[in-house]
Enzyme design. Structure first.
Site: not given
Ligand SMILES: Nc1ncnc2c1ncn2[C@@H]1O[C@H](COP(=O)(O)OP(=O)(O)O)[C@@H](O)[C@H]1O
Ligand SMILES: [Mg+2]
Length: 363
Positions: A17, A144, A188-189, A196, A230-233, A269, A309, A311, A322-323, A325, A329
């Site tokens: 990054e 993570k 997702f892997v 990023s 499945v959902g809004r981010e 970006y 932040r 997420d 999700n995570e 940070n 950014g």
């Molecule tokens: N389990 C998940 N389900 C749906 N979308 C995901 C999932 N994990 C990651 N993503 C998608 O991938 C993007 C990047 O993953 P994230 O875990 O946020 O890693 P990073 O640290 O690179 O931002 C997320 O913003 C989302 O759009």
């Molecule tokens: Mg992220």
């Protein structure tokens, strides 16, 4: 007359990054009030060399295929020789040497060797106050796997996951396939320690898993497999509380994807189409209140300081984190500053507040 604060802005670095960090530094440089701060831009090259940063805003611009970079111009910045001097030794490209006293460091570094506790440890060793989290919270926010362990322990909602090492994938791919099937496709892997969206890949079935594993394992020796949520981010900004007060959460911002598979690097970006940041996000009062509460709890669960932040996904069953940070950014149009702007705290005031928190943490 008030004395100015000497602020070292640290950016660039060895992580994937690098350019994002340089772009962010450009935003912060443009917003720091020269009446209040004496700014020392310290760039870190991709090789990890510390150099005097450019003062030309054009060198920081990112977009439409341009990735800014810290170049080694032969100058050098050295850290304080002991924990008392609080002075950097700066050698210009032409060889002049001077000592520059520093009051506070703003490490605008994303990813490994910057957002992961390593730089935070270095700054603690030389007794320089820094914006943001310390060693432990930075390390947890970067990884993570351990982040999710801590969140789970704190009773916070996260998506189920499996953590797989490069060795496990090489020795026993059948078990990894079984773990992914048990979580349920699509999955997702993602690398445990990246950011990023670098190395993040989606696999819709078993045949796509191998490619996704290779993509993620190219970034880290440890990866996470998660079911696609499945959902809004939706994301939210947390700011530390002054003088030990409770951390504060902003209004929320939503990532609206239109015609992009997920929130990938290009969408984040490079001005790629198909992504919009909508702040404030449309949420009910109860939804926002619950999100703010979870975000502050997540901040406290890892022991964060300054800023983070958090997420989320908003699913039919409710919020999923999700995570977090610890150095999100931070360009003027990034989500973190946008969320505070929409909450009544403009970008330059936000920077002042973060610097005050860094100094406050020392009292
Ligand atoms: N389990 C998940 N389900 C749906 N979308 C995901 C999932 N994990 C990651 N993503 C998608 O991938 C993007 C990047 O993953 P994230 O875990 O946020 O890693 P990073 O640290 O690179 O931002 C997320 O913003 C989302 O759009
Ligand atoms: Mg992220």
């Amino acid at each position: 007359m008030t004395t100015k604060l000497a602020l070292a802005l640290l950016f660039g670095g060895r992580s994937s990054e690098h350019s994002v960090s340089v772009a962010t530094a450009g935003g912060v440089l443009g917003a720091l009030d020269p009446e209040k701060y004496d700014i020392v831009p310290v760039g870190i090259t991709r090789d990890g060399g510390y150099v005097l940063g450019s003062t030309d805003p054009a060198d920081y611009f990112m977009g439409e295929g341009r990735m800014p970079e810290v170049r080694d111009d032969g100058s050098r910045v050295e850290w304080p020789r002991d924990a008392r001097s609080h002075a950097l030794t700066v050698t210009s490209a032409s060889g002049e040497v001077r000592e520059v006293r520093i009051d506070v460091v703003f490490p605008i570094l994303h990813g490994l060797w910057g957002e992961d506790g390593t730089v935070q440890g270095l700054l603690e060793l030389v007794d320089l106050p820094a914006v943001g989290s310390g060693v432990l919270a930075s390390a947890l926010g970067m990884d993570k796997h351990f982040m999710k362990v801590v969140f789970t322990q704190a009773g916070l909602p996260v998506a189920p996951w499996a953590t797989v090492s490069r060795r496990e994938w090489a020795d026993d791919p059948a078990s990894v396939h079984a773990a992914a099937s048990a979580l349920g496709y699509p999955v997702f892997v993602k690398p445990a320690r990246a950011g990023s969206s670098v190395g993040v890949a989606k696999a819709t079935d078993a045949s796509g898993l191998a490619a996704a594993m290779e993509t993620a394992l190219a970034e880290d020796v440890k990866v996470l497999i998660e079911p696609a949520v499945v959902g809004r981010e939706i994301e939210i900004a947390v700011l530390g509380g002054a003088g030990g007060a409770k951390p504060r959460a902003s209004v929320a911002g939503e990532i609206v994807l239109t015609g992009r598979e997920f929130y990938d690097f290009e969408g984040k970006y490079l001005g790629g189409d198909g992504v919009e940041l909508q702040c404030p996000a449309v949420l009910s009062g109860a939804e926002l209140a619950e999100m703010q509460d979870l975000a502050v709890r997540a901040f406290e669960a890892i022991g964060a300081a300054g800023l983070s932040r958090v997420d989320f996904f908003l699913t039919e069953a409710g919020w999923v984190i999700n995570e977090i940070n610890t150095m999100p950014g931070f360009t003027p149009i990034s989500m973190y500053p946008k969320c505070w702007e929409a909450s009544g705290l403009p970008y330059p005031a936000l920077i002042d507040e973060l610097v005050a928190l860094a100094l406050d943490a020392r009292d």
